[in-house]
Design an enzyme around this catalytic site. Sequence first.
Site, PDB file in Angstrom:
ATOM      1  CD  GLU A 320      -2.562  -1.292   2.629  1.00 50.06           C
ATOM      2  OE1 GLU A 320      -3.630  -1.905   2.654  1.00 50.06           O
ATOM      3  OE2 GLU A 320      -2.038  -0.783   3.648  1.00 50.06           O
ATOM      4  NE  ARG A 360       5.193  14.445   5.904  1.00 49.85           N
ATOM      5  CZ  ARG A 360       6.474  14.216   5.943  1.00 49.85           C
ATOM      6  NH1 ARG A 360       7.316  15.076   5.399  1.00 49.85           N
ATOM      7  NH2 ARG A 360       6.946  13.137   6.521  1.00 49.85           N
ATOM      8  CE1 TYR A 364       3.870  13.075  11.659  1.00 51.41           C
ATOM      9  CE2 TYR A 364       4.002  14.155   9.527  1.00 51.41           C
ATOM     10  CZ  TYR A 364       3.289  13.448  10.471  1.00 51.41           C
ATOM     11  OH  TYR A 364       1.988  13.105  10.207  1.00 51.41           O
ATOM     12  CB  CYS A 391      -0.085  34.147  14.393  1.00 50.76           C
ATOM     13  SG  CYS A 391      -0.696  35.389  13.291  1.00 50.76           S
TER      14      CYS A 391
HETATM   15  N1  LLP Z   1      -1.253   1.537   4.651  1.00 48.83           N
HETATM   16  C1  LLP Z   1      -1.667   1.903   5.866  1.00 48.83           C
HETATM   17  C2  LLP Z   1      -2.505   0.980   6.634  1.00 48.83           C
HETATM   18  C3  LLP Z   1      -1.315   3.138   6.397  1.00 48.83           C
HETATM   19  O1  LLP Z   1      -1.726   3.488   7.607  1.00 48.83           O
HETATM   20  C4  LLP Z   1      -0.510   4.011   5.635  1.00 48.83           C
HETATM   21  C5  LLP Z   1      -0.111   5.320   6.161  1.00 48.83           C
HETATM   22  C6  LLP Z   1      -0.114   3.617   4.359  1.00 48.83           C
HETATM   23  C7  LLP Z   1      -0.493   2.358   3.901  1.00 48.83           C
HETATM   24  C8  LLP Z   1       0.707   4.480   3.457  1.00 48.83           C
HETATM   25  O2  LLP Z   1       1.945   4.799   3.977  1.00 48.83           O
HETATM   26  P1  LLP Z   1       3.016   5.547   3.046  1.00 48.83           P
HETATM   27  O3  LLP Z   1       3.432   4.580   1.975  1.00 48.83           O
HETATM   28  O4  LLP Z   1       2.351   6.741   2.455  1.00 48.83           O
HETATM   29  O5  LLP Z   1       4.105   5.922   3.974  1.00 48.83           O
HETATM   30  N2  LLP Z   1       1.171  11.907   7.854  1.00 48.83           N
HETATM   31  C9  LLP Z   1       2.411  11.161   7.938  1.00 48.83           C
HETATM   32  C10 LLP Z   1       2.269   9.774   7.406  1.00 48.83           C
HETATM   33  C11 LLP Z   1       1.166   8.988   8.078  1.00 48.83           C
HETATM   34  C12 LLP Z   1       0.949   7.667   7.407  1.00 48.83           C
HETATM   35  C13 LLP Z   1      -0.308   7.033   7.852  1.00 48.83           C
HETATM   36  N3  LLP Z   1      -0.536   5.770   7.274  1.00 48.83           N
HETATM   37  C14 LLP Z   1       3.514  11.912   7.206  1.00 48.83           C
HETATM   38  O6  LLP Z   1       3.253  12.998   6.692  1.00 48.83           O
HETATM   39  O7  LLP Z   1       4.660  11.472   7.172  1.00 48.83           O
END
Ligand code: LLP
Length: 463
Positions: A320, A360, A364, A391
């Site tokens: 995914e 981000r 993070y 702000c």
């Molecule tokens: N599958 C599941 C069950 C997930 O929870 C996520 C991400 C993905 C796939 C996709 O992950 P990716 O390949 O995009 O890393 N907001 C954070 C990232 C949170 C990810 C949440 N779940 C950021 O900006 O780094």
Amino acid sequence: MSRSAHPAGPRYADVLSEGHYAAPPADLNRLDPKVWSRTVGRDADGVATVAGIPVTHLAEQFGTPAYILDVDDFRARCRAWAEAFGKDADVFYAGKAFLSRAVVRWLTEEGLNLDVCSGGELSTALSAGMPAERIAFHGNNKSTDEIRRAVEAGVGRIVLDSFQEIARVAHLAQSLGKRQRVQIRVTVGVEAHTHEFIATAHEDQKFGIALAGGQAAEAVRRALNLDGLELIGIHSHIGSQIFDMAGFEVSARRVVQLLAEIRDEHGVELPEIDLGGGLGIAYTSDDDPREPHHIAKALTEIVTRECEAAGLRTPRISVEPGRAIVGPTAFTLYEVGTVKPLEGLRTYVSVDGGMSDNIRTALYDAEYSVALVSRRSDAEPMLTRVVGKHCESGDIIVRDAFLPADVAPGDLLAVPATGAYCRSMASNYNHALRPPVVAVQGGAARVVVRRETEEDLLRLDVG
Ligand code: LLP
């Protein structure tokens, strides 16, 4: 950690963040292909272009800030993932990274599947024609209404995240006269090497059902006994922005172990495993992400080897990726408003967006690159911090950035690799208007998500 207290305020007293590059890059005008989308370059005048369009034209036509998404790059990355995993595996694009109806259409055409995690994402997917059977529905607390809509629509799988949800989905499916295909999300107990807020497979967090203590085995027992459910596999997602394959290896091994236990206890070989997303991308020239075919090869080998050892048929694998597909395909275009040199420290360059279009960095400690894109400059490198207009002193987009010393109001800056989790996590903080997403391809540009207006804000405020 930036969240720990410091007498002078959290971390902002540092001139250069620890571990970050201390020397300016050799050529400030260079747009490193590692961090910029594939069709980005500079024209003869030194103006950056994308899909053959000068960014100055994009700024004139669509305004700033704006997310500029390179469609050919997006589609090429979809194809690379699909081809790398081949016909015996499934790639689900994680819609949370960035979802719009145009994105859904590109995914559908490129043969990818889609992971959604809310009713909003589900309706976006369905309204743009993604076949329901190619949708996976995720989330640790799906509402009854969301579950009902997913089951009614006929989504290909619901990923179950708790004991309550096993019962809830089974009940709803049965009451609708359906048998819902499901996976169970397990927590494999891996510490992913990433920021703690985006690591998801260690035990002390909210997602999944623990392998430890027989919890996952119990969940499987229940799911197999409920008429409303067809258990097709086990799911594991260990976190995000991960470069090291070791965590995936441990995760795959533990999931396969569970499949063997299920076979031994129930005489059933579950046909699928999903190893989630989380593959890292290059935000700066220092990052070295893996190509999809390396990832596919590594994951397939691990699963095949472990299954052979356990005497199991190799299950169908799914993954995914969200960030790894959309992240590198977009940059955010900003206009400089003010330039403030702080004697002995650095120069603060304020742009017309900020933490409302990219949270981000604040959330993070994410690192980004930035470049002057409206012209070439031969001025000396200058240490800057690129900040927004909110702000808040934590409203930082790029903490430590070298820009040409002649950077001035009216210049355009661009921050690459903002395709994932920037528009999708954008907010209206300070009543900021969320920027548009402009899709560029073959010399043409069109808005796929329009800029918010003050009217949009006022429409929600019923007075
Ligand atoms: N599958 C599941 C069950 C997930 O929870 C996520 C991400 C993905 C796939 C996709 O992950 P990716 O390949 O995009 O890393 N907001 C954070 C990232 C949170 C990810 C949440 N779940 C950021 O900006 O780094």
